[in-house]
Enzyme design. Structure first.
Site, PDB file in Angstrom:
ATOM      1  CD  GLU A  46      36.285  39.844  39.308  1.00 10.44           C
ATOM      2  OE1 GLU A  46      34.632  40.050  38.657  1.00 10.44           O
ATOM      3  OE2 GLU A  46      36.360  40.424  40.641  1.00 10.44           O
ATOM      4  CE  LYS A 115      32.397  38.123  40.101  1.00  8.64           C
ATOM      5  NZ  LYS A 115      32.786  38.753  40.274  1.00  8.64           N
ATOM      6  CB  CYS A 170      35.848  38.092  42.519  1.00  6.63           C
ATOM      7  SG  CYS A 170      36.314  39.464  43.836  1.00  6.63           S
TER       8      CYS A 170
END
Length: 636
Positions: A46, A115, A170
């Site tokens: 990330e 994300k 994540c």
């Protein structure tokens, strides 16, 4: 990609915080290594282009522009290379900042996935900088070219339809409803996760559990690349805990803090086969998703992953002991219910001194203990005939006596000889009639004793024999409850060994160890100089090979060519390739021709993920032809 194996890489470059130029160079160095290893899916952490720990520097226009410049450099480095690459970076769109993953192939950015779940608790303050990603795919303009931007993006391999890649970032994996769930239900077979998960005490165990359980629940491959050395340690430390999983199993895992890149081959054919089998996994037609095609060369993936030579038997001692204990409980409680239902008090079981009848007698004894009945209610019948050796006869007798069963001997030689006279069978002609007549006589003896005593005949045959049809129809094939019907031969041996290792009686342990040391044989042909003349594995092939074939045919539906390849990888140092192929042909021939025996199996408990009962896992017509399978085998 042949046979569905896709080599994936999870890579953690050692970066510098807020230095996209330097980081791009490190990422390209890693890409070069991955290309040399023939990785086809390559995943970086990330925000790795800038570093995850930039904090308020993410608002700086200089950093954002440098990140895009670095992305262009990385994309250019992929030109002419055969891989789908994911890298993380911050991007601005419509005056909002997004934590995004860029998917790159052959010099082009194919798409960007923002994300979804932006953590703002504990040590995380991402909401200070980033906006949650949009589901609906919109355009992101880079150098005048429109790039799809949104969470509902899937990347589809044109040459391998089973390979469909979805991306999450994540915290997305830690959410109650993950983006990966939607991706998988839309058809994604591999999920990639670009992560920057810091280390705290025991967090690695929870992280690993999430990846294992997520890949199992979604029946997918999961490639997880996490930030490591180079991130700021102002308040947090990152370890580069990279993992690659497949359907609940970890294929590769990096040692934390070691700066280790990992590789693993995900089997997308296996994943699609599992999804076909499990009808409660309901994929959609991908509605609401934008599918981005990409191309990969069709070439054979060099395998580094290992395949268990005994897929039914756990390799670790503790896991194997637990497996044995679980199976014995299933067998015992299955038989216990049958006795409670019928109200019968007695068991009749034929004992030969071989592995299968030994296990069946041990299970019956333990069942009687559960029922709080005397083991004298077990009638162990030894029936010597033309092929019986002194070793197996003595072991059968000792086993019954040490377990406290009633031993009964019925010598069937005279009865079989009379039967041969009745049907005109030449005593010197040792053909299938000579052999099967003995097996059927033994079953008749057991059934009639059971009728007289008001007992159940306990079946001894195992699942491997049933798969091969290595049983005499209406002979040892028949019983009133088959306790071993779900247990493959390779596991029978370990169950008996478990009994030997855990029993308190030295006499019982000694006889069990000698049974384990005795060659597997039906003992239907006369011995030579008192030694067993008929070894089953010389006739039908090694059971370790057949159990390997059985697992991958029934559990995963693999093709003959794929099974042969895996068998070569696994047994290449033990058997010649020609021998493996010979027994694979034998397995297919016998498996198809002998289904009629499995179609009328007695009741018996399923103990594992593979079973051959016509009332359970294997609904197969007795007249099914093997031509399509044999055609592929013949081409090998």
């Amino acid at each position: 990609m042949r046979h569905g194996f896709i080599k994936a890489a999870a890579m953690t470059p050692k970066i510098r915080v807020a230095d996209p130029v330097y980081n791009a160079e490190r990422i390209c160095e890693k890409l070069k290594e991955a290309y040399e290893r023939k990785a086809k899916i390559i995943v970086f952490p990330e925000l790795c282009i800038t570093g995850y720990t930039c904090q308020d520097l993410f608002w700086q226009d200089v950093l954002l522009k440098e990140a895009l410049t670095a992305l262009r450099k990385i994309a250019a480095f992929t030109k002419g290379q055969d891989a789908l690459v994911f890298v993380g970076l911050p991007v601005e769109r419509h005056q909002k900042l997004y934590n995004a993953a860029a998917a790159i192939r052959d010099g082009k950015v194919l798409g960007m996935v923002p994300k979804t779940c932006i953590p703002n608790y504990g040590e995380f303050y991402e909401a200070r900088h980033f906006t949650p990603g949009n589901e609906e795919v919109v355009d992101f303009v880079l150098d005048g070219e429109k790039i799809p931007f949104g969470t509902r993006l899937l990347f589809a391999c044109e040459e391998k339809p089973e390979l469909l890649v979805g991306c999450e970032i994540c915290e997305d994996m830690w959410a109650a409803v993950t983006p990966g769930t939607s991706h998988a239900l839309a058809g994604a077979t591999i999920l990639v996760n670009l992560s920057a998960s810091n280390e705290t005490v025991a967090k690695d165990e929870y992280r690993k559990m999430l990846i294992k359980s997520g890949s199992a629940r979604l029946i997918c491959g999961y490639v997880y690349a996490s930030a490591g050395e180079g991130e700021s340690t102002q308040d947090l430390v990152f370890s580069g805990h990279n993992m690659i999983a497949e359907n609940g199993s970890i294929l590769a895992e990096a040692e934390r803090f070691a700066g280790e890149d990992i590789y693993g081959e995900v089997d997308v054919e296996r994943l699609t086969a599992e999804r076909r089998r499990i009808n409660t996994f309901r994929t959609t037609d991908g509605g609401g998703y934008t599918i981005v095609p990409f191309s990969l060369k069709q070439e054979e993936t060099r395998l580094t992953r290992k395949f268990a030579a005994a897929p039914f038997v756990p390799a670790e001692d503790e896991a194997r002991r637990k497996r044995c204990d679980d199976i014995l409980k299933i067998q015992c409680y299955g038989l216990k219910k049958r006795y409670e239902h019928t109200g019968l008090k007695t068991a009749v079981i034929g004992v030969s001194g071989g592995l299968d009848s030994t296990l069946a007698l041990l299970v019956t004894a333990r069942c009687f203990d559960l029922l709080e009945r005397e083991r004298s209610g077990i009638i162990a019948v030894t029936m010597p005939c033309f092929g019986t050796t002194d070793r197996t006869y003595q072991n059968a007798c000792k086993l019954a006596q040490t377990l406290g069963a009633v031993l009964k001997e019925v010598d069937i030689r005279a009865a079989v000889t009379q039967h041969f006279r009745d049907i005109g069978q030449d005593m010197e002609k040792h053909d299938v009639t000579y052999e099967n007549a003995q097996a059927r006589e033994r079953t008749q003896v057991l059934m009639d004793i059971a009728n007289r005593e008001g007992a159940l005949v306990i079946g001894t045959g195992d699942m491997s024999e049933l798969a091969l049809g290595w049983a005499t129809y209406n002979g040892d094939h028949m019983s009133m409850y088959g306790v071993n019907a779900g247990v493959p031969k390779t596991l029978v041996r370990h169950l008996v060994r478990y009994f030997a290792d855990t029993c308190d009686e030295q006499a019982l342990r000694e006889v069990l160890l000698d049974v384990l040391d005795t060659p597997v044989s039906p003992e239907l042909l006369p011995p030579v100089n008192g030694v067993i003349a008929q070894r089953t594995e010389d006739l039908v092939g090694p059971y370790e090979l057949h159990d390997f074939f059985l697992y991958y045919i029934l559990r995963l539906g693999f093709s003959p060519s794929k099974i042969y390849r895996l068998a070569r990888e696994t047994f290449g140092g033990m058997y010649a390739y020609e021998e493996i192929l010979k027994w694979l042909k034998t397995f297919y021939r016998r498996f198809f021709s002998q289904q009629f025996k499995r179609s009328c199996l007695p009741d018996g408990p399923k103990v594992g993920s593979v079973a051959v009962s016509p009332r359970g896992d294997l609904r197969m017509p007795s007249d099914a032809g093997a031509a399509a399978w044999m055609k592929e085998v013949e081409r090998l």
